[in-house]
Design an enzyme around this catalytic site. Sequence first.
Site, PDB file in Angstrom:
ATOM      1  N   CYS A 177     113.049  17.693  23.663  1.00 39.03           N
ATOM      2  CA  CYS A 177     112.980  16.268  24.019  1.00 39.03           C
ATOM      3  C   CYS A 177     111.548  15.859  24.331  1.00 39.03           C
ATOM      4  O   CYS A 177     111.054  14.848  23.829  1.00 39.03           O
ATOM      5  CB  CYS A 177     113.872  15.966  25.224  1.00 39.03           C
TER       6      CYS A 177
ATOM      7  N   HIS B 265     116.810  10.734  29.589  1.00 37.68           N
ATOM      8  CA  HIS B 265     117.675  11.903  29.691  1.00 37.68           C
ATOM      9  C   HIS B 265     118.985  11.473  30.328  1.00 37.68           C
ATOM     10  O   HIS B 265     118.980  10.751  31.328  1.00 37.68           O
ATOM     11  CB  HIS B 265     117.024  12.997  30.558  1.00 37.68           C
TER      12      HIS B 265
ATOM     13  N   GLU C  45     112.033   8.880  31.705  1.00 35.40           N
ATOM     14  CA  GLU C  45     110.834   9.716  31.634  1.00 35.40           C
ATOM     15  C   GLU C  45     109.609   8.854  31.325  1.00 35.40           C
ATOM     16  O   GLU C  45     109.579   8.168  30.309  1.00 35.40           O
ATOM     17  CB  GLU C  45     110.999  10.792  30.560  1.00 35.40           C
TER      18      GLU C  45
END
Length: 160
Positions: free
Chosen positions: A81, A100, A19
């Site tokens: 998250c 993730h 991410e």
Amino acid sequence: MQFVVHIGMDTSAKAIILEQCAKNRSYQDADIRGFRPACGECLPDGPEVIASEVSMKAVRKRIAVEGVEVIFSRDAGRYVCDYTYYLSLHHGNGYAALIHVPRLSLWFPARLLGKALQVIIQDMLEELRKPELEASFAENSTVAIPAQGNQLGDCSFREN
């Protein structure tokens, strides 16, 4: 400066997802303990998006772990998250990462996940050691050093 790596499970993922950034607004779902950010945002008057100082796209291009697909994302969702990532990026001046991972399974056992995370995090640390980032990162950083002889890829840690 310290570098924080968050690992979050995405039960619908079929690959490891790196991410790049976190968003401040649009949090509607409560976490497992019922917490929901006030007004659906992490920080009132905070920037809409904060990106990691690590180029997740570059990490994704450089690394390869047999049997593991790794993808790049600019949208970590709007759940615990991403909320945690946003706050880490904000308080750490961009020195954070969110990875993730899929649920462990027969096709994705813990041993493979451990190896993949070791390769990914090592690459991130090497990127942070590039001359243009090294000066700001070197002070008070924590470095992961692979433990010798450990086939599971555990790490020992030392302070710089």
